[in-house]
Design an enzyme around this catalytic site. Structure first.
Site, mmCIF file in Angstrom:
data_model
loop_
_atom_site.group_PDB
_atom_site.id
_atom_site.type_symbol
_atom_site.label_atom_id
_atom_site.label_comp_id
_atom_site.label_asym_id
_atom_site.label_seq_id
_atom_site.Cartn_x
_atom_site.Cartn_y
_atom_site.Cartn_z
ATOM 1 N N HIS A 92 0.813 -1.217 0.000
ATOM 2 C CA HIS A 92 0.000 0.000 0.000
ATOM 3 C C HIS A 92 0.846 1.267 0.000
ATOM 4 C CE1 HIS A 92 0.502 -0.122 4.488
ATOM 5 N NE2 HIS A 92 0.441 1.190 4.349
ATOM 6 N N ASP A 150 0.236 -7.787 1.949
ATOM 7 C CA ASP A 150 0.587 -6.367 1.830
ATOM 8 C C ASP A 150 2.107 -6.238 1.769
ATOM 9 O OD1 ASP A 150 0.563 -3.638 1.782
ATOM 10 O OD2 ASP A 150 -0.087 -3.374 3.856
ATOM 11 N N SER A 163 4.451 2.492 8.066
ATOM 12 C CA SER A 163 4.016 1.568 7.022
ATOM 13 C C SER A 163 5.203 1.151 6.167
ATOM 14 C CB SER A 163 2.968 2.232 6.126
ATOM 15 O OG SER A 163 1.775 2.453 6.813
#
Length: 433
Positions: free
Chosen positions: A89, A133, A227
């Site tokens: 992402h 992910d 992230s």
């Protein structure tokens, strides 16, 4: 309160192979979400840690104006001469010419070496906030391993269970809400893993490609991390996970854990409570990108005989800029005081921006609408709340996200309700006025 569980993509899915393939993607603004809270400045080098940066068009509106340039977005880990592993992402909405890697430094403003991105590859099984992910980034030139501050981290197919102490590193925000800028110095925090069974007991629908961490300390890294950044067993220089998301979104809660309070303007008293029977997320939803809208169904009808409970109208009318609107919610009222949630319902008058006007700040989609006010707007805790047009009290938007510090001159972004009227009608068995 305790910080929430952080979910990390298990590094074992790297076994799909290291290959290079250019993927054309759409532009977006920086989207790094999860941030290290409760950590400290890194006390020693982490040579495998990189800052994945995105070119952002600057603006000079408000006290936090900025110039054009590359901004820290996500973390990542160097695994060989050309490749970095990060979260899918972190790259899925960017063209490669907007991405750059900073390696070999623990400070964002000095030192290190910069590398252009040649291409990236997202795992074929990736589903946003669901599974796999993980992505690989290839640089245009090899990393300079003669620099002692640049190095690789190992990874393997070993299964890591619960109770393993790991270190999480990154340049994420150091408070639970976004205040100012991310830290300049690399942060570190030690967090233990928990089993997937324990993670599910926390209400998280994790799958075998994910691993969770949870700290018992107040306001620590269990609230998230950068992230794409590394979760590692330090003494083994072993990468075991990549930060994926934190448990603050509806799609990661079980309906049985949700409840609705209606018919009151004070959180501490009055109103009726309703259990959530089920919820439905729009099928095109992509976090911080598009279709950030969901429906919840209660276990019993709302009591409209209570004069403090009523429904809001919505339509498929397109609302442009210059419309006066009202935002209500119980979100933070002081962006510099995390957790300052008011007991009384708040309201603020706002004015909508045109699509082109908002695009000067953010690459918004046609399903989004922005408001702008120098001092005032949405903040943490207002997400999902209503933006209604002042002249007729029609619902025109749902709070989605903000661009910078709350109430400092940057637009707030809302999901428009008009493009989703048919979807709402079809899935709620209700026709709006």
């Amino acid at each position: 309160m305790r910080c929430k569980v952080a979910v990390v993509a298990v590094i074992g899915v790297l076994s799909w192979g290291i290959v290079g393939q250019e993927i054309s993607t759409q532009d977006s603004s920086t989207k790094g979400e999860q941030r290290i809270v409760g950590g400290k400045n890194a006390e020693e080098p982490y040579p495998y840690q990189i800052s994945l940066q995105v070119f952002v068009k600057g603006n000079k509106v408000g006290p936090f104006g900025r110039d054009d340039g590359y901004r820290h977005n996500c973390g990542g880990s160097i695994i060989n001469d050309y490749y970095v592993v990060t979260a899918a992402h972190c790259v899925e909405d960017y063209s490669v010419d907007r991405l750059e890697i900073l390696a070999g430094t623990s400070k964002l403003d000095s030192g290190g070496e910069r590398y252009k991105v040649d291409n990236y590859l997202i795992h074929p099984d990736y589903e946003v906030l669901n599974t796999s992910d993980i992505a690989l980034i290839r640089t245009t030139e090899p990393f300079n391993f003669s620099n002692p501050n640049i190095g690789t981290i190992d990874y393997n197919d070993e299964y890591i269970g619960g109770g393993v102490e790991c270190v999480l590193t990154g340049w994420g925000y150091t408070t639970p809400i976004r205040i100012g800028n991310p830290p300049n110095d690399l942060q570190e925090v030690y967090v233990p893993t928990i089993t997937n069974e324990q993670c599910r007991e926390e209400g998280m629908s994790v799958n075998p490609t994910e691993i969770c961490t949870k700290s018992e300390k107040l306001f620590t890294g269990a609230c998230g991390g950068d992230s794409g950044g590394p979760l590692a067993i330090k003494e083994r220089n072993l990468l075991v996970g990549i930060v994926s998301y934190a448990a603050h979104c509806l799609e990661r809660y079980q309906a049985s854990r949700l409840e609705i309070l209606a018919g009151t303007s004070t959180l501490s008293s009055g109103g009726d409570r309703y259990k959530v029977q089920e919820f439905l997320i729009h099928p095109d939803y992509q976090r911080l990108y598009t279709s950030d809208i969901a429906l919840m169904k209660t276990d019993r009808p709302f009591d409209f005989s209570n004069e403090n409970i009523s429904r809001v109208s919505y339509s498929d009318e397109y609302v442009d800029g210059g419309e006066e609107a009202i935002l209500t919610g119980w979100g933070n009222i002081f962006p510099i005081r995390p957790g300052a949630i008011p007991n009384n319902l708040q309201q603020v008058n706002l004015v909508t921006l045109s699509h082109s006007g908002c695009s000067n700040f953010q690459n918004v989609t046609p399903t989004e609408i922005c408001t702008h006010r120098l001092f005032g707007g949405a903040c943490g805790g207002d997400s999902g709340g209503p933006l209604v047009r002042k002249k007729d009290k029609t619902l025109i938007g749902v709070v989605s996200y903000g661009l910078r510090v709350c109430g400092t001159g940057y637009p707030d972004v809302f999901t428009r309700t008009s493009p989703f009227k048919q979807w709402i009608d079809e899935n709620s068995s209700v026709t709006a006025d």
